[in-house]
Write a protein that holds these residues in place. Structure first.
Motif, PDB file in Angstrom:
ATOM      1  N   HIS A  13       0.871  -1.192   0.000  1.00  0.00           N
ATOM      2  CA  HIS A  13       0.000   0.000   0.000  1.00  0.00           C
ATOM      3  C   HIS A  13       0.897   1.227   0.000  1.00  0.00           C
ATOM      4  O   HIS A  13       1.264   1.758   1.064  1.00  0.00           O
ATOM      5  CB  HIS A  13      -0.922  -0.034   1.220  1.00  0.00           C
ATOM      6  CG  HIS A  13      -1.963   1.042   1.214  1.00  0.00           C
ATOM      7  ND1 HIS A  13      -3.157   0.936   1.911  1.00  0.00           N
ATOM      8  CD2 HIS A  13      -2.009   2.250   0.611  1.00  0.00           C
ATOM      9  CE1 HIS A  13      -3.874   2.041   1.729  1.00  0.00           C
ATOM     10  NE2 HIS A  13      -3.190   2.859   0.943  1.00  0.00           N
ATOM     11  N   HIS A  15       1.780   4.778  -2.636  1.00  0.00           N
ATOM     12  CA  HIS A  15       1.222   5.461  -3.800  1.00  0.00           C
ATOM     13  C   HIS A  15       2.214   6.364  -4.516  1.00  0.00           C
ATOM     14  O   HIS A  15       3.201   6.803  -3.931  1.00  0.00           O
ATOM     15  CB  HIS A  15       0.061   6.359  -3.360  1.00  0.00           C
ATOM     16  CG  HIS A  15      -1.046   5.641  -2.655  1.00  0.00           C
ATOM     17  ND1 HIS A  15      -1.867   4.730  -3.279  1.00  0.00           N
ATOM     18  CD2 HIS A  15      -1.486   5.714  -1.372  1.00  0.00           C
ATOM     19  CE1 HIS A  15      -2.773   4.287  -2.402  1.00  0.00           C
ATOM     20  NE2 HIS A  15      -2.555   4.864  -1.239  1.00  0.00           N
ATOM     21  N   HIS A 205      -9.613   0.801  -2.802  1.00  0.00           N
ATOM     22  CA  HIS A 205      -9.122   1.903  -1.954  1.00  0.00           C
ATOM     23  C   HIS A 205     -10.172   3.013  -1.899  1.00  0.00           C
ATOM     24  O   HIS A 205     -10.812   3.318  -2.899  1.00  0.00           O
ATOM     25  CB  HIS A 205      -7.818   2.438  -2.567  1.00  0.00           C
ATOM     26  CG  HIS A 205      -7.055   3.369  -1.696  1.00  0.00           C
ATOM     27  ND1 HIS A 205      -7.487   4.653  -1.406  1.00  0.00           N
ATOM     28  CD2 HIS A 205      -5.876   3.215  -1.054  1.00  0.00           C
ATOM     29  CE1 HIS A 205      -6.596   5.232  -0.613  1.00  0.00           C
ATOM     30  NE2 HIS A 205      -5.610   4.387  -0.381  1.00  0.00           N
ATOM     31  N   HIS A 258      -6.624  -0.453   4.215  1.00  0.00           N
ATOM     32  CA  HIS A 258      -6.823  -0.185   5.645  1.00  0.00           C
ATOM     33  C   HIS A 258      -7.556  -1.349   6.321  1.00  0.00           C
ATOM     34  O   HIS A 258      -8.494  -1.147   7.091  1.00  0.00           O
ATOM     35  CB  HIS A 258      -7.571   1.146   5.847  1.00  0.00           C
ATOM     36  CG  HIS A 258      -7.046   2.248   4.958  1.00  0.00           C
ATOM     37  ND1 HIS A 258      -7.789   2.868   3.993  1.00  0.00           N
ATOM     38  CD2 HIS A 258      -5.814   2.792   4.871  1.00  0.00           C
ATOM     39  CE1 HIS A 258      -7.052   3.763   3.341  1.00  0.00           C
ATOM     40  NE2 HIS A 258      -5.845   3.743   3.853  1.00  0.00           N
ATOM     41  N   ASP A 357       0.983   3.265   3.154  1.00  0.00           N
ATOM     42  CA  ASP A 357       0.225   4.427   2.679  1.00  0.00           C
ATOM     43  C   ASP A 357       1.123   5.612   2.333  1.00  0.00           C
ATOM     44  O   ASP A 357       0.649   6.746   2.201  1.00  0.00           O
ATOM     45  CB  ASP A 357      -0.851   4.874   3.680  1.00  0.00           C
ATOM     46  CG  ASP A 357      -2.167   5.210   2.992  1.00  0.00           C
ATOM     47  OD1 ASP A 357      -2.178   5.431   1.760  1.00  0.00           O
ATOM     48  OD2 ASP A 357      -3.204   5.252   3.685  1.00  0.00           O
TER      49      ASP A 357
END
Ligand code: URA
Ligand code: ZN
Length: 408
Positions: A13, A15, A205, A258, A357
């Motif tokens: 996860h 980005h 997501h 999450h 994240d």
């Protein structure tokens, strides 16, 4: 550090906004857009609540960590991350017209492939101490599809073919709206079918949050991200399951951001609501909780107790259909509490994977190089009561290697 002294760490996860996407947002006057604040710093404004009079947060800083690959690698090295599976950050292509989305997806999928592939060429043998030294692979990615209202199935499937043809793309990232009406939209059926057949992983997501999640006071983004995001995922996945998508496409691989938000905590309540409702009680082939064992979860929970809860709910799903199996399972868990029981007691760990994240949630100021948001997630994995080395190694990296077929 020799490669065998610690488990492989894979971030599923994480980005980026590739330069082509940044340019697209810089050209826009409506959200999502990139603007400059009074000091000339670029800010990304993504959500409707961030605009207008009375808006309580006007964007967040955006900088090279979102597009510069060297920054991603620096972040990975700082935190001991061997491999990352990067995804385009929200709101993906959701705001584009069909024609724009088709072009943007094509460009972004090429960008993602280049981002991963040229790393290997540029850094061959440079990181001889890491796990990836043998293959040189430290970056893989999710592709994007032009999932917008008015798009044709054919156009989506063409983009899927492009993703399949790009060797470093191992999945696709998807918001919660599908092609506009949500993940339970019957028009998504041929898309799910094709993705399931491709073997690609779908990373689901959030982006939109839920109504009122910002609050009336200036709460920054805390409530919107802390609660709105995970509730959005919770509802979207509940709708998908309740529409029978996993009954019709049992091989579809869904990775939920999450840790699926509140779904693990609410799955028994939802199951009860379903079986007590004449409209839906016969709709699914299994108890709702069964389907939680059919999906995959990132470990982005920030706490060992929440991570343990996710694992327990996933594990229970695998034992759900027979009372004897459930009882045997409880016995095994109790045995494991004295730490002498054999492995296999925490089967839910097969479906949970480390994530950061990044580049969201950076340290606020002067907190050093390590990110608290990352360390909390690493500490959560380290701190789940009862988990041993085998469980931790799976969650830290081995599961991701298996699920994405990573050559590392
Ligand atoms: N994490 C994300 O992926 N996106 C956001 O907008 C905030 C946190
Ligand atoms: Zn994210």
């Amino acid at each position: 550090m020799p490669a065998t002294t610690r488990p492989l760490l894979v971030d599923v996860h994480t980005h980026i906004y590739p330069p082509s996407y940044m340019d697209l947002m810089r050209r826009r006057e409506q959200i999502p857009k990139v603007i400059k604040d009074t000091a000339g710093n670029e800010m990304v404004v993504l959500l409707k609540e961030e605009e207008g009079k009375g808006a309580n947060s006007k964007g967040r800083p955006v900088g090279p960590q979102y597009w510069d690959r060297a920054e991603k690698i620096k972040f990975m090295d700082t935190h001991g991350i061997d491999v990352s599976v990067v995804s385009l950050a929200n709101p993906w292509l959701d705001f584009l017209t069909p024609a724009e989305a088709v072009d943007a997806a094509r460009q972004l999928n090429d960008d993602m492939q280049t981002y991963c592939e040229t790393f290997k060429a540029d850094h061959a043998a440079a990181d001889s101490t890491s796990y990836s030294a043998q293959t040189g692979n430290r970056l893989f990615a999710f592709g994007s599809l032009p999932l917008v209202p008015g798009i044709s199935t054919k156009q989506v499937l063409q983009a899927l073919d492009q993703v399949k043809g790009h060797s470093y793309l191992r999945g696709i990232v998807m918001g919660t709206k599908g092609i506009g009406k949500g993940l339970d939209d019957p028009e998504m059926e041929p898309i799910y079918e094709a993705i399931a057949a491709s073997g690609l992983v779908v990373f689901v997501h959030p982006h939109y949050g839920i109504e009122n999640a910002f609050g009336e006071q200036d709460n920054g983004h805390a409530l919107a991200l802390g609660l709105g995001f995970p509730f959005e995922t919770t509802i979207a996945i509940a709708r998908l399951v309740l529409a029978g998508v996993l009954d019709r496409h049992p091989t579809l691989k869904l990775l939920l951001a999450h840790s699926a938000g509140a779904l693990p905590a609410l799955s028994s309540r939802l199951s009860s609501c379903i079986v007590h409702d004449p409209h839906v009680k016969d709709r699914l082939q299994h108890d709702f909780r069964y389907y939680l064992g059919q999906m995959y979860y990132d470990a982005v929970t920030y706490g060992p107790e929440e991570l343990a809860l996710t694992e327990r709910v996933v594990a229970r799903a695998n034992n759900y259909e027979s009372k004897d199996e459930q009882l045997a399972y409880v016995d095994r868990v109790n045995e494991r509490r004295d730490l002498t029981a054999p492995e296999g007691v925490f089967p839910g760990t097969d479906r949970i994977m480390f994530g950061t994240d990044h580049p969201f949630f950076p340290p606020l100021e002067g907190q050093g190089d390590r990110w608290k948001s990352v360390d909390e997630n690493l500490d959560a994995i380290a701190g789940v009561a009862g988990w041993g080395d085998a469980e931790r190694a799976r969650v830290m990296g081995a599961n991701a290697v298996d699920l994405f077929g990573l050559e590392v």
